[in-house]
Design an enzyme around this catalytic site. Structure first.
Site, PDB file in Angstrom:
ATOM      1  N   ARG A   1       8.160  29.856  26.584  1.00 15.13           N
ATOM      2  CA  ARG A   1       7.226  28.763  26.862  1.00 15.13           C
ATOM      3  C   ARG A   1       7.961  27.427  26.874  1.00 15.13           C
ATOM      4  O   ARG A   1       7.646  26.544  27.669  1.00 15.13           O
ATOM      5  CB  ARG A   1       6.098  28.761  25.835  1.00 15.13           C
ATOM      6  CG  ARG A   1       5.142  29.935  25.968  1.00 15.13           C
ATOM      7  CD  ARG A   1       4.138  29.974  24.832  1.00 15.13           C
ATOM      8  NE  ARG A   1       3.241  28.828  24.866  1.00 15.13           N
ATOM      9  CZ  ARG A   1       2.388  28.515  23.900  1.00 15.13           C
ATOM     10  NH1 ARG A   1       2.322  29.279  22.816  1.00 15.13           N
ATOM     11  NH2 ARG A   1       1.601  27.472  24.002  1.00 15.13           N
TER      12      ARG A   1
ATOM     13  N   CYS B   1       3.781  22.237  18.858  1.00 14.74           N
ATOM     14  CA  CYS B   1       3.663  23.662  19.220  1.00 14.74           C
ATOM     15  C   CYS B   1       2.645  23.759  20.341  1.00 14.74           C
ATOM     16  O   CYS B   1       2.620  22.905  21.239  1.00 14.74           O
ATOM     17  CB  CYS B   1       3.276  24.509  18.008  1.00 14.74           C
ATOM     18  SG  CYS B   1       1.719  24.053  17.227  1.00 14.74           S
TER      19      CYS B   1
END
Length: 283
Positions: free
Chosen positions: A184, A242
């Site tokens: 990611r 995050c």
């Protein structure tokens, strides 16, 4: 009974079992149902630690007016809901979750942000507790509690918004640490939420949260020190990010344990940064 003080931000099951019935100890189950990255073993899904109260991160302790998921609630709402759980100003709060260490550090950091220092995460969480044969009960059983007198004192320096992060990119004394997976981070793996761009905040570093864990427990202080030593974040303010502000708190706890204290949570994290086209990205 003598006055109790939590010795560290991370507690062992042995410590909690010894103080399980202390009147000042409040145990909070901060589990998230069906987290996107993992699932609890089915045999744990209906259990909680004896006397634990459910700390609902998804539906209660959240800013319901925000378009972003899981944002920090106001001090007033946080205080009100804590009182409903019977939490007092002098309570010694131990938080855990059903995955070992996953969402419980988020609850830990929320209490710290709201000015409550006597809060700690249970290392190994419910899996470690059950494996040791320690007292548990059905999640259906809600403990009876009297209203508490908890009062939050919000510390804005613990939280960063998108503009603060954007401005920090020009400051070489500030680093951004991303807890998402490497896929990611580099943009080679898709984002689990719709309408988010792929990639990372320019100049940020990647430390997938699983690296600070040994299965469902936190790594030793010595191992954590080595991990953070190689990141080049010494003597810098570090902003933790995050996907939505949950797993970044695992890194925040690890950083605290390793001796790094100039830490801030980017609450909106990639749910905000990846959504706004005027925020720059790298991949």
């Amino acid at each position: 009974m003598s006055q109790l003080k939590l010795p560290t931000p991370l507690l062992s099951i042995e410590w909690l079992s010894t103080h399980l019935d202390h009147p000042d100890v409040v145990i909070l189950d901060a589990s998230l149902d069906k987290p996107k990255t993992a699932e609890a073993p089915s045999e744990l899904s209906g259990l909680r630690i004896k006397n634990a109260r459910f700390f609902d991160l998804k539906n209660t302790f959240v800013d319901k007016d925000s378009e972003l998921p899981g944002m920090m609630p106001s001090a007033a709402l946080f205080s009100e809901e804590c009182r409903k759980l019977g939490i007092n100003k002098h309570s010694k709060i131990v938080v855990y979750d059903r995955l070992g260490i996953y969402s419980s550090p988020r609850a830990w950091y929320m209490f710290r942000t709201m000015g409550h220092e006597q809060v700690a995460v249970l290392d190994g969480g419910l899996p470690e507790w059950i494996e040791a044969g320690l007292p548990s009960e059905s999640r259906e059983k809600e403990p009876e509690t009297e209203a508490g007198n908890f009062t939050a004192e919000f510390k804005p320096e613990f939280i960063a918004d998108g503009q603060y992060v954007l401005d920090s990119l020009k400051n070489n004394r500030i680093s951004v640490l991303d807890a998402r997976s490497s896929g990611r981070f580099t943009g080679t793996a898709p984002e689990p939420r719709e309408n988010l761009r792929s990639g990372h905040i320019p100049g940020s570093f990647n430390l997938p949260f699983a690296r600070v864990l040994n299965e469902y427990k936190m790594r030793s202080r010595e191992e954590l020190k080595e991990i953070f030593k190689g990141l080049g974040t010494d003597n810098k303010e570090v902003i933790y990010s995050c996907g939505s502000g949950v797993t970044a708190c695992i890194l925040l706890l690890a950083a605290e344990l390793s001796g790094h204290h100039s830490n801030i949570l980017y609450d909106g994290s990639w749910s905000e940064w990846g959504l706004k086209n005027d925020f720059p990205i790298e991949s």
